[in-house]
Design an enzyme around this catalytic site. Structure first.
Site, PDB file in Angstrom:
ATOM      1  N   GLU B 102     117.646  38.771  29.450  1.00 35.16           N
ATOM      2  CA  GLU B 102     117.681  38.003  28.199  1.00 35.16           C
ATOM      3  C   GLU B 102     116.302  37.750  27.613  1.00 35.16           C
ATOM      4  OE1 GLU B 102     119.656  37.513  30.653  1.00 35.16           O
ATOM      5  OE2 GLU B 102     121.665  37.461  29.802  1.00 35.16           O
ATOM      6  N   HIS B 171     128.879  28.380  33.260  1.00 30.69           N
ATOM      7  CA  HIS B 171     129.442  29.122  32.145  1.00 30.69           C
ATOM      8  C   HIS B 171     130.172  28.211  31.179  1.00 30.69           C
ATOM      9  CE1 HIS B 171     128.628  32.186  35.115  1.00 30.69           C
ATOM     10  NE2 HIS B 171     128.701  33.094  34.168  1.00 30.69           N
TER      11      HIS B 171
END
Lengths: 400, 371
Positions: B102, B171
């Site tokens: 990322e 998450h």
């Protein structure tokens, strides 16, 4: 640190010195085949440089062609960079420049050699040690000095400071304050070149300290995966702030750290070796994909103005670098030994540049301060008629 | 010389770098999927992921500088199908399957944006973008300013956030507010099929860096879209007009609030519901008009209690509209806990319609008690 690093440094210095001490005039001829006085500007000069170390790629040749005009331009540009950084040192001590100030003196050959092999269509992004990068990309000493002094006529209007100089029209994408963060940006510049198929390359510069950042390996992987035209240039000045390269890296052979990616180690104190290596690498990158160039270089100053630079290295090491590997002295020897310019002419050039830098400093000192409204300018490209709140939450400022 | 295979098209290459062109010839390969690609935005109800996909497709078709990069956006079809099969139309370079890095690919997208391209960088989950935070903050948000206006970063950072169905703590992060202090970015949260498409289209066209929050549980919401419609990124939506209390919400909480409204209507309470849409900057124009009318505010958010979007908004309303308030700003937000896996605990972490009903009852009844 002292013993081993110093021994290494001297070994490097003396090996390169052996090559360059004798007049390295191999052959001199003029274009129209007449033996002319060596002062002809376009006469080709062949210079030998020290051999390159390579990783997964053939070495470039070690004979570099140059001309008097080029050597003179190298000398002038490097001397200008040197004087500018020395002036910055003095201005910092005199408190005209505040905050962080990372000086580049000693490393000039890297930029000068690089720019000789590139055009302004190629993109460059670098770290916070970017004053000279701005010059190399067509900026002026005034723009740098004014920016360092926080003036409105500085490179980024006084908003960026030492670590944030940019020149969009010449594809200089700036200095970057966070170590290593510019390397993924540089992969993005390479991506854009590939996307537009424009045949140019992106040069992403980082130091030996940054070379251990994870995001650099992420950028390596992506650039190699997609064959992006990127030159990853590691300026190895052997110290990440105060930590010697071999104390921070398991492998200080930065040109091999790309593993699957080819790499070349170049004598970063020799502008001609740099020019030759970068030209070779650019051709490779446009055709094939990314490559690492490790520039073996040295900074005379400490990491920044708050670092005396002597707690982690010896003064002997610094002075021997100056004596044996200084990039400006190398070009001066070439010019003198090949009778391209004499001492008086060089002195004249130096005097003119000193004057140029001094007057830029004075002009910067007298430069205008940024207006208060600059605080609120350029937060957004598209301001949407937004109102920002002042410090007391009551004052409203409309963005323009 | 040994040939090498190109990581994009698999071909063996020797010297020339080859771009993988958008395979126009593939269009003739028929089948349901390719018909879906070439069909223009159809009318009729569609799912939110389809609407978002239409937005990306339309903008990529119009403007060759728009491209997408992220994990599994290409061949896999997008983890939430937002870029489903678009690589067949636009090629691998414009629908770039990135490795899992990322920090690296966010930086790469920003570097590309500095040169004038318009990348849409997808975070598979917005929580993963914490790894890219430095790039988003320093290089996306601040670059236009520190470069003295020389560079703009017209990037869209998009992806799902919020609490899903027992996805576990890492998450299920709701971290809109982590980004809200970054100078120079806009934060947008879509909530309906219509505004998802219209807002994403605007975000792609915008010259500012936009962080575009979708929600894991909303991708299969059904609704209609407006063709060729660009919605203002900085305007809130008045979902329901009313006079008793202003309820401010965004993203999935819009549906939670509307569920509560059904109950409140039965009790004779008439709330005004506003979907914030723009989390930075807040649309204080729409918000203050409503507050001046109702004089009572409830903020309903999925963001954290501490330092959430609601915390900022509450402060701003107090500072700007104190004299227009008859009651302190009530703020319903997620608990300051990691989201547990167990269903009941997860449900207890976020705001449910019952809390909204209760808060509205209290705030209105208090008013009625003094009347």
């Amino acid at each position: 640190m002292h013993g081993r690093a110093l021994a290494n440094a001297l070994r490097r210095a003396t090996s390169s010195r052996a090559e360059s001490s004798a007049p390295v005039l191999n052959r001199l001829w003029s274009r129209n085949q007449q033996t002319q006085a060596a002062s002809d500007d376009s006469s080709l000069l062949e210079v030998d440089v020290v051999p390159y170390s390579t990783h997964r790629i053939d070495s470039p040749g070690t004979t570099v062609n140059t001309t008097k005009a080029e050597l003179q331009q190298f000398f002038e540009t490097m001397y200008r960079m040197r004087r500018m950084e020395i002036a910055a040192d003095m201005m910092y001590k005199a408190k005209y420049i505040r905050g962080f100030c990372h000086l580049y003196d000693g490393q000039e050959a890297v930029l000068v050699g690089m720019e000789a092999a590139l055009t302004f269509k190629d993109s460059i992004i670098t770290s916070y040690r970017d004053h000279c990068t701005h010059l190399g990309r067509g900026g002026s000493v005034l723009e740098v000095m004014a920016e360092l002094m926080g003036k409105a006529n500085g490179a980024t209007k006084g908003l960026g400071g030492s670590m944030h100089m940019y020149k969009v029209e010449n594809h200089f994408y700036g200095g970057c304050g966070i170590v290593g963060a510019q390397v993924p940006l540089g992969a993005g510049l390479g991506f854009a070149h590939k996307y537009r198929k424009d045949g140019s390359v992106a040069i992403t510069m980082y130091g030996d300290g940054a070379a251990n950042q994870g995001q650099i390996f992420e950028a390596f992987n992506m650039a190699a995966l997609w064959d992006l035209p990127v030159l990853f240039v590691c300026e190895n000045n052997h110290y990440g702030m105060g930590t010697a390269d071999y104390r921070g890296a398991k492998s200080a052979k930065y040109f091999t750290r790309g593993d699957y990616m080819p790499g070349i180690k170049i004598d970063g104190m020799d502008a001609l070796a740099v020019k030759n290596g970068v030209a070779y690498a650019k051709e490779y990158a446009v055709a094939n994909g990314p490559i690492i160039l490790e520039m073996d270089t040295y900074r005379y100053h400490g990491h920044s103005m708050s670092d005396p630079g002597s707690t982690y290295r010896t003064r002997d090491e610094i002075s021997s670098m100056r004596q044996l590997r200084d990039p400006i002295e190398r070009i001066r020897s070439l010019l003198l030994n090949n009778e391209l310019l004499d001492t008086a002419e060089l002195k004249k050039i130096e005097k003119a540049i000193k004057k140029e830098v001094d007057s830029a400093v004075e002009e910067a000192k007298a430069g205008p301060l940024p207006k208060e409204e600059m605080l609120w300018k350029n937060i957004y490209k598209d301001t949407l008629g937004m109102h920002m709140r002042g410090r007391d939450s009551k004052t409203k400022i409309k963005l323009t | 010389m040994q040939g090498r295979s190109c990581g994009l098209c698999g071909q063996t290459r020797f010297a020339e770098a080859r771009l993988v062109a958008a395979p126009k010839t593939r269009r003739h390969v028929s089948g349901r999927n390719s018909r879906c690609i070439t069909r223009a935005a159809a009318s009729g109800p569609k799912l939110m992921w389809e609407a978002l996909r239409e937005a990306v497709d339309e903008e990529m078709e119009k403007d060759p500088t728009v491209c997408v990069m992220g994990e599994d956006v290409g061949h896999y079809g997008g983890s939430y199908k937002v870029t489903y099969d678009l690589y067949k139309k636009y090629g691998d370079l414009r629908l770039l399957d990135t490795p899992i890095c990322e920090n690296g690919f966010m930086g790469m997208g920003i570097g590309a944006a500095m040169t004038g391209l318009r990348p849409i960088v997808e975070g598979m989950n917005m929580g993963f973008l914490l790894l890219a935070y430095n790039q988003i903050s320093n290089n996306a948000g601040m670059l236009h300013y520190t470069s003295g206006g020389q560079f703009k970063v017209p990037i869209v950072v998009r992806g799902p956030g919020g609490v899903g169905r027992q996805l576990g703590a890492e998450h299920s992060q709701r971290l809109e507010s982590y980004f809200q202090s970054i100078p120079g970015v806009q934060l947008v949260a879509c909530s309906t099929v219509a505004n998802a498409k219209a807002l994403l289209k605007s975000a792609i066209r915008s010259d500012n860096p936009i962080i575009f929050f979708e929600h894991v549980l909303l991708y299969n919401v059904k609704g209609e879209t407006n063709d060729n419609y660009y919605q203002d990124l900085e305007r809130a939506e008045v979902v329901r007009q009313g006079k008793d209390v202003t309820i401010l919400c965004y993203s999935r909480m819009r549906y939670v609030v509307l569920q509560a409204v059904q109950e409140l209507e039965k009790q004779g309470i008439d709330p005004e519901v506003i979907d914030l849409i723009s989390l930075k900057p807040f649309d204080m124009h729409t918000i203050s008009a409503s507050v001046k009318k109702t004089r009572r505010v409830i903020i309903v958010e999925e963001c954290m209690k501490t330092g959430g979007i609601g915390a900022s908004l509450s402060a701003q309303i107090n500072e700007a509209l104190f004299d227009d308030l008859d009651h302190q700003v009530v703020r319903l937000s997620s608990q300051d806990v990691p989201t547990a896996y167990a269903y009941e605990l997860e449900a207890a972490t976020i705001v449910q319609p019952e809390q909204v009903v209760e808060a509205a009852q209290k705030i209105v009844q208090k008013q009625m008690a003094y009347a």
